[in-house]
Design an enzyme around this catalytic site. Structure first.
Site, PDB file in Angstrom:
ATOM      1  N   LYS A  37       0.823  -1.212   0.000  1.00  0.00           N
ATOM      2  CA  LYS A  37       0.000   0.000   0.000  1.00  0.00           C
ATOM      3  C   LYS A  37       0.860   1.267   0.000  1.00  0.00           C
ATOM      4  O   LYS A  37       0.492   2.259  -0.597  1.00  0.00           O
ATOM      5  CB  LYS A  37      -0.972   0.002   1.171  1.00  0.00           C
ATOM      6  CG  LYS A  37      -0.276   0.242   2.432  1.00  0.00           C
ATOM      7  CD  LYS A  37      -1.143   0.361   3.619  1.00  0.00           C
ATOM      8  CE  LYS A  37      -0.122   0.510   4.744  1.00  0.00           C
ATOM      9  NZ  LYS A  37      -0.466   1.261   5.839  1.00  0.00           N
ATOM     10  N   THR A  38       2.026   1.222   0.655  1.00  0.00           N
ATOM     11  CA  THR A  38       2.897   2.403   0.621  1.00  0.00           C
ATOM     12  C   THR A  38       3.346   2.648  -0.815  1.00  0.00           C
ATOM     13  O   THR A  38       3.431   3.780  -1.272  1.00  0.00           O
ATOM     14  CB  THR A  38       4.126   2.188   1.522  1.00  0.00           C
ATOM     15  OG1 THR A  38       3.680   1.712   2.782  1.00  0.00           O
ATOM     16  CG2 THR A  38       4.884   3.474   1.711  1.00  0.00           C
ATOM     17  N   ASP A 259      -3.548   7.684   4.903  1.00  0.00           N
ATOM     18  CA  ASP A 259      -3.039   6.336   5.161  1.00  0.00           C
ATOM     19  C   ASP A 259      -3.557   5.865   6.519  1.00  0.00           C
ATOM     20  O   ASP A 259      -3.905   6.671   7.374  1.00  0.00           O
ATOM     21  CB  ASP A 259      -1.511   6.375   5.160  1.00  0.00           C
ATOM     22  CG  ASP A 259      -0.916   4.980   5.085  1.00  0.00           C
ATOM     23  OD1 ASP A 259      -1.674   4.022   4.839  1.00  0.00           O
ATOM     24  OD2 ASP A 259       0.310   4.857   5.258  1.00  0.00           O
ATOM     25  N   GLU A 260      -3.594   4.567   6.750  1.00  0.00           N
ATOM     26  CA  GLU A 260      -4.048   3.991   8.029  1.00  0.00           C
ATOM     27  C   GLU A 260      -5.416   4.564   8.426  1.00  0.00           C
ATOM     28  O   GLU A 260      -5.638   4.972   9.553  1.00  0.00           O
ATOM     29  CB  GLU A 260      -3.026   4.260   9.141  1.00  0.00           C
ATOM     30  CG  GLU A 260      -1.604   3.849   8.835  1.00  0.00           C
ATOM     31  CD  GLU A 260      -1.367   2.337   8.911  1.00  0.00           C
ATOM     32  OE1 GLU A 260      -2.348   1.586   9.038  1.00  0.00           O
ATOM     33  OE2 GLU A 260      -0.202   1.918   8.805  1.00  0.00           O
ATOM     34  N   GLN A 301      -6.243  -4.196  11.074  1.00  0.00           N
ATOM     35  CA  GLN A 301      -5.061  -3.650  11.724  1.00  0.00           C
ATOM     36  C   GLN A 301      -5.395  -2.416  12.556  1.00  0.00           C
ATOM     37  O   GLN A 301      -4.532  -1.590  12.839  1.00  0.00           O
ATOM     38  CB  GLN A 301      -3.985  -3.317  10.691  1.00  0.00           C
ATOM     39  CG  GLN A 301      -3.452  -4.548   9.989  1.00  0.00           C
ATOM     40  CD  GLN A 301      -2.294  -4.223   9.072  1.00  0.00           C
ATOM     41  OE1 GLN A 301      -1.237  -3.803   9.506  1.00  0.00           O
ATOM     42  NE2 GLN A 301      -2.514  -4.395   7.778  1.00  0.00           N
ATOM     43  N   ARG A 662       4.291  -8.819  10.678  1.00  0.00           N
ATOM     44  CA  ARG A 662       5.533  -8.069  10.484  1.00  0.00           C
ATOM     45  C   ARG A 662       6.634  -8.970   9.948  1.00  0.00           C
ATOM     46  O   ARG A 662       7.631  -8.499   9.405  1.00  0.00           O
ATOM     47  CB  ARG A 662       6.047  -7.433  11.799  1.00  0.00           C
ATOM     48  CG  ARG A 662       5.157  -6.412  12.480  1.00  0.00           C
ATOM     49  CD  ARG A 662       4.670  -5.359  11.554  1.00  0.00           C
ATOM     50  NE  ARG A 662       3.353  -5.720  11.032  1.00  0.00           N
ATOM     51  CZ  ARG A 662       2.777  -5.118   9.989  1.00  0.00           C
ATOM     52  NH1 ARG A 662       3.401  -4.142   9.361  1.00  0.00           N
ATOM     53  NH2 ARG A 662       1.593  -5.494   9.553  1.00  0.00           N
TER      54      ARG A 662
END
Length: 805
Positions: A37-38, A259-260, A301, A662
Site C-alpha cells: 500500500k505504501t 493512510d491507516e 489492523q 511483520r
DNA sequence: CCTTCACACGCCTGC
DNA sequence: CGTGTGAAGG
C-alpha cells in the site's frame, strides 16, 4: 484519460494500478498487511503530478507517523528523480554521477516535494492553525494567537490537576486528574465541546467532568496553549464556522490521501469531510471534477481505539462518499489489495486463522505470493529472564547459521514497554547491538523539556505552565510559597503570570527574599526575547543554555548523570540545526511544533545494524525478516483489561495479527510460565489464547505444546493474572469539601486599605484598589490606574495616599 | 522559606 | 523501578 503507459504503473498488479490511476472522486483502498500500500500511495502521488498534471501544492497526504511521512517523501523524490533522469539525461538513474543525482534531487525537492503537504494529522493541522488560528471565534469568547504552545500529556494533566484541586476544590484522589483528562480527551476526539459533553452526562460526576473540561479549555486559552486533541478539534470548529477559510483550504487541497484510515477518529474524519466537500453532506456531494479523496486502510489492523480511533469510519467510507456497490472488486469507490508480498505462506496462514476469530471485520483474505517457508516456533520458558535468554539464544543461532542475516533484520516485539528491560539485560550480556524504539521520547527527557519550556515562554509569555517549569530551574531561590502568591495574584487579576513576574514593583511587593531571584529571571527572559527575531532556533537553544545558567549548573554538578544531560542538550542543538536544514522558513515556533509532535520512533533509524526492540504498536507499518514475539500470556497479551471485554479482546487480537504479519521469513513466539510483574511479585502465567488460535500444524514447539483443548479449558478458569476492575464508585465533593472553598485574605474591617478605595499615586495618578493580597503586616495592593493594566504595589513602599470620599 | 531525603504508589498501547 | 508527594532539616 487513462494513462496506461505511465511509468508509475509499471510493475504493479491490477488492483494496485487501479488505485494509482484513480483520478476523480472518492476511493477506499482496503489494503491487507504487506500488500504494497505504501507503494500504491507513493506511486499515486507521482502519477497525479506527472500524468494528471496536478499541482503538488494541492496535494494533502496524511500519514500515521512523522517517520512514515519522511519515508513517503524520500521514496517519492526517488521515483520522480529516476523519471527526470531518463527525461533530461537520457540515462537511467544509476548511470548518473553523484553530482548529477544530487542536482536532480534538489530540483525535485525544490519544485515538487517541498510543495506537498505530507505529515500526520497533528502536524498538518497545527500548520494550518499557524496560519488561521487568530480568526477562530470561540463560542465562549476564548482566543489564541499564532504563537500558541503545544502541551503534551504531562502539561495537560498538570493543568487539569490544578483545576480539579484549586478551582473545583475536589479531592484528586477520588477525582483523578488522569482519568478526567482521559474523559476530556475522548470527548475532544469525538468532536464534543464542553456543552455537548455536559448534555451527554447524567450523573454528578459526569457533569463535573464536563465542568472541568470547560475550565480546562479556558485555562488553555489563558496560557495561549493547545493540547494534542485541540490541534484537530480547533481546526474542525474553525472550518465549520468560517466559510471563507474553509473554502480557501477546500479549493487548495484538491487531492486528499489518508493512510491507516482504520485508525482515524471522528474528529479527524470531520476534518477530512470539511476539506473534501467544503462542509457539504458527502453523500450528495457532486463536484468531484479534478478532485479526489483516497483513503487506505485495513480494519484488521485497527489498534488505536484506546485513543478514540474507530474503524467503523473506514467501514462506512463507501456509504459516506460513494455510490452503491455494483461490482465488488473494482467498484468505483473500492479497491482491495489482497496479495501479500511480504510473508511466507505459513506466517500468513497463521495470521489469517488468528484473525478469523474476530467478529467485526470486512471480509478480506490475504493471499500468499511466496513459498511456504519454515514452521513458526513456539518456546515456553520458566520466567521472563529465561524468556530473554531463549530469545537471545535463538537470535545467536540465526546469526551464526545464516550469513545473509544481520542483527538489523531481527526484531523483538512486546506488548508493553516495561518488557524491554529483561531482554536488554540479556542483549548486553551477549554484547549484541540493539536499539529500543519508543518508551521515553527524547523530547520528554527532563532537561529537554526544561529547555523547550524556556523557548516556549520566549515566544508565548502567556504560557504559565512553561513559566512555572523554569522559574526556579536552575535554582534561583524561588520557592513554593512565593510562586503561590504570584499565581494567586495573577489569577485574581486575570492576567498571565508572566505579567506579574515581569513587573519589578509587583515582585518587590509580593515576594520576600526571593524577589532577587525573580528579578534576575525576568531580566533573563527579557534579554533572551530580544534575540528572538535575529537568531535561529539552534542559536536560541544555545543562548538559553548559556544565559540561564543551565549549562554551567550541569557542569558544576559533574556527575555522570549531569554529563548525560549535557550531551542530550547538545543533541537538542543538533536537532535544531537539522530542523533548520530541512525547512525553508525555519523559525522557533516551527521547531517547537516539530519537537512537540515527534515521537521516539521518528528519530531512530532502523538501518543501523542492530536488533530492534519495540512495542507491537510501534511496529505497525514495518517489516523484518525475523520477528520474535515475547510475552504471549493471558493478562499480558491479551492485556488483563481486555479479558472481560469482547471488543477490546478483538483489538488485542488485531494487535497480534499486526505482530505476526511483520515477519517476512521467520517467526518465533515465546511465553513464560511465571513472570515478575512490577516491584517483585512473581505471578504464574498461562499461555495466551492467541496461541491456541494458530493452527498446530504450522507450529513447531521446542517443548511439547499444551494443545488447544487445554488452553480453551484454562480460558474459563478464573484468571490469576486478572485484577479486579475498580467498582464504579462515585466520588462527589463532600459537603465539607465544598465548604472549605478557599478564601483569600481580603481586607478586614479596620485595615487601612480595602477594595474599591480610591487612591492617589504620585506618578500614576488616581486609581482604584481592585484586590488586596496577603494580610497583617505584609500586604500588596492591585490598583487600576487609568490608561494602564493593573499594577501591584506594596503600600509601605509606594507613594500612595488614600483619597477620602 | 527553600532544599533534601524518604516513602508510597502505580504502568498498557501514543500523536 | 521511577516518579511524585510529604515531612524534617538547614
Amino acid at each position: 484519460m487513462k494513462q496506461s503507459n505511465s511509468i508509475f504503473l509499471n510493475g504493479l498488479n491490477e488492483a494496485q494500478s487501479h488505485a494509482v490511476d484513480h483520478f476523480h472522486g472518492p476511493l477506499l483502498v482496503v489494503a491487507g498487511a504487506g500488500s504494497g500500500k505504501t507503494r500504491a500511495l507513493t506511486h499515486r502521488i507521482a502519477h497525479l503530478i506527472t500524468e494528471y498534471k496536478v499541482d503538488p501544492s494541492s496535494i494533502l497526504a496524511v500519514t500515521f507517523t512523522n517517520k512514515a511521512a519522511r519515508e513517503m517523501k524520500d521514496r517519492l523524490e526517488l521515483l520522480l528523480a529516476k523519471r527526470l533522469s531518463s527525461l533530461t539525461h537520457g540515462k537511467p538513474w544509476t548511470a548518473l554521477q553523484v553530482a548529477e543525482q544530487r542536482e536532480i534531487r534538489n530540483r525535485i525537492h525544490r519544485e515538487i516535494s517541498r510543495e506537498l503537504w505530507i505529515g500526520t494529522f497533528h502536524a498538518l493541522f497545527s500548520r494550518l492553525l499557524r496560519f488561521d488560528i487568530d480568526k477562530f471565534k470561540d463560542p465562549e469568547g476564548l482566543t489564541w494567537t499564532k504563537q500558541f504552545s503545544i502541551y503534551d500529556e504531562t502539561d495537560a494533566q498538570s493543568l487539569i490537576k490544578e483545576i480539579v484541586t484549586q478551582d473545583l476544590q475536589l479531592d484528586p484522589k477520588r477525582f483523578e486528574p488522569k482519568k478526567v483528562r482521559w474523559a476530556i480527551s475522548n470527548a475532544k476526539n469525538q468532536c464534543l465541546l464542553p456543552d455537548d459533553l455536559s448534555n451527554n452526562q447524567e450523573g454528578q460526576r459526569g457533569k463535573l467532568v464536563a465542568e472541568t473540561y470547560r475550565l480546562y479549555r479556558k485555562a488553555l486559552a489563558a496560557n495561549n496553549a493547545l493540547d494534542f486533541d485541540d490541534l484537530l478539534l480547533i481546526p474542525v470548529q474553525l472550518l465549520q464556522q468560517n466559510e471563507k477559510i474553509r473554502t480557501y483550504w477546500h479549493s487548495r487541497f484538491k487531492h486528499v490521501l489518508v493512510d491507516e484510515y482504520q485508525d482515524t477518529n471522528w474528529t479527524q474524519y470531520e476534518l477530512i469531510k470539511q476539506l473534501v466537500t467544503n462542509g457539504k453532506d458527502p453523500s450528495s456531494f457532486q463536484d468531484w471534477n479534478n478532485r479526489s479523496v483516497f483513503v487506505v486502510g485495513d480494519a484488521d489492523q485497527s489498534i488505536y481505539s484506546f485513543r478514540a480511533a474507530d474503524f467503523r469510519i473506514l467501514m462506512g467510507f463507501q456509504e459516506d462518499f460513494g455510490k452503491k456497490s455494483l461490482d465488488n472488486k473494482y467498484d468505483s469507490t473500492l479497491v482491495k489489495l489482497e496479495e501479500n508480498y511480504r510473508s511466507t505462506s505459513t506466517i500468513l496462514e497463521a495470521a489469517n486463522s488468528l484473525i478469523s476469530n474476530n467478529k467485526e471485520r470486512i471480509d478480506k483474505v490475504l493471499r500468499a505470493t511466496r513459498g511456504e517457508g519454515e514452521p513458526i516456533r513456539l518456546t515456553r520458558c520458566d520466567d521472563e529472564i529465561a524468556e530473554a535468554e531463549a530469545v537471545i539464544h535463538r537470535l545467536r543461532i540465526l546469526d551464526a547459521s545464516n550469513p545473509e542475516l544481520n542483527w538489523g533484520d531481527m526484531a523483538i516485539l512486546y506488548r508493553t514497554n516495561a518488557q524491554s528491560r529483561a531482554i536488554e539485560d540479556s542483549l548486553v550480556r551477549w554484547s549484541i547491538p540493539y536499539i529500543v524504539v519508543g518508551g521515553l521520547r527524547f523530547y520528554d527527557r527532563r532537561e529537554i523539556k526544561d529547555l523547550l519550556a524556556y523557548l516556549r515562554l520566549l515566544i508565548n509569555p502567556s504560557d504559565s505552565v512553561s513559566l512555572l517549569r523554569v522559574l526556579n530551574v536552575p535554582k534561583r531561590g524561588i520557592g513554593k510559597t512565593t510562586v503561590q502568591r504570584l499565581s494567586d495574584a495573577a489569577s485574581q487579576l486575570k492576567i498571565p503570570l508572566w505579567e506579574v513576574v515581569n513587573d519589578p514593583e509587583a515582585v518587590r511587593s509580593l515576594a520576600g527574599r526571593s524577589a532577587k531571584g525573580l528579578l534576575i529571571f525576568s531580566e533573563l527572559i527579557n534579554e533572551l526575547q530580544s534575540h528572538l527575531l535575529s537568531s535561529s532556533p539552534a542559536e536560541l537553544v544555545q543562548l538559553v543554555l548559556e544565559k540561564s545558567g543551565y549549562l554551567s549548573e550541569l557542569i558544576a554538578t559533574g556527575t555522570d548523570e549531569a554529563e548525560e544531560r549535557r550531551r542530550n542538550l547538545q543533541e537538542l542543538v543538533n536537532a535544531a540545526l537539522q530542523y533548520q536544514e530541512e525547512s525553508e522558513d525555519a523559525n522557533l515556533e516551527g521547531f517547537l511544533s516539530t519537537a512537540a509532535l515527534s515521537s521516539d520512533a521518528d528519530n531512530k533509524d532502523t538501518a543501523s545494524n542492530r536488533v530492534t526492540l519495540m512495542t507491537l504498536h510501534s511496529s505497525k507499518g514495518l517489516e523484518f525478516p525475523v520477528v520474535c514475539l515475547v510475552g504471549m500470556e493471558q493478562g499480558l497479551f491479551p492485556s488483563y483489561r481486555s479479558l472481560d471485554d469482547p471488543s477490546s479482546l478483538e483489538e488485542e487480537r488485531r494487535l497480534c495479527y499486526v505482530g505476526l504479519t511483520r515477519a517476512k521469513e521467520k517467526l518465533f513466539l515465546f511465553h513464560a510460565s511465571e513472570r515478575r510483574m512490577w516491584g517483585g511479585m512473581r505471578e504464574p502465567a498461562i499461555a495466551s489464547i492467541f496461541l491456541s488460535e494458530i493452527p498446530e500444524e504450522l507450529v513447531k514447539g521446542d517443548i511439547p505444546l499444551s494443545g488447544g483443548a487445554t488452553l480453551r479449558r484454562e480460558k474459563n478458569l478464573d484468571r490469576l493474572t486478572r485484577i479486579d476492575r475498580q467498582s464504579n464508585k462515585k466520588s462527589f465533593p463532600s459537603e465539607a469539601e465544598n465548604a472549605v472553598r478557599k478564601t483569600y485574605s481580603g481586607p478586614s474591617p479596620g485595615k487601612r486599605w480595602s477594595v474599591n478605595d480610591r487612591v492617589e499615586h504620585s506618578s500614576f495618578g488616581e486609581g482604584i484598589i481592585t484586590h488586596v493580597f496577603g494580610s497583617g503586616e505584609k500586604i500588596s495592593l492591585a490598583i487600576k490606574f487609568s490608561g494602564m493594566g493593573p499594577k501591584i504595589l506594596d503600600p509601605r513602599l509606594a507613594p500612595l495616599k488614600l483619597i477620602d470620599e
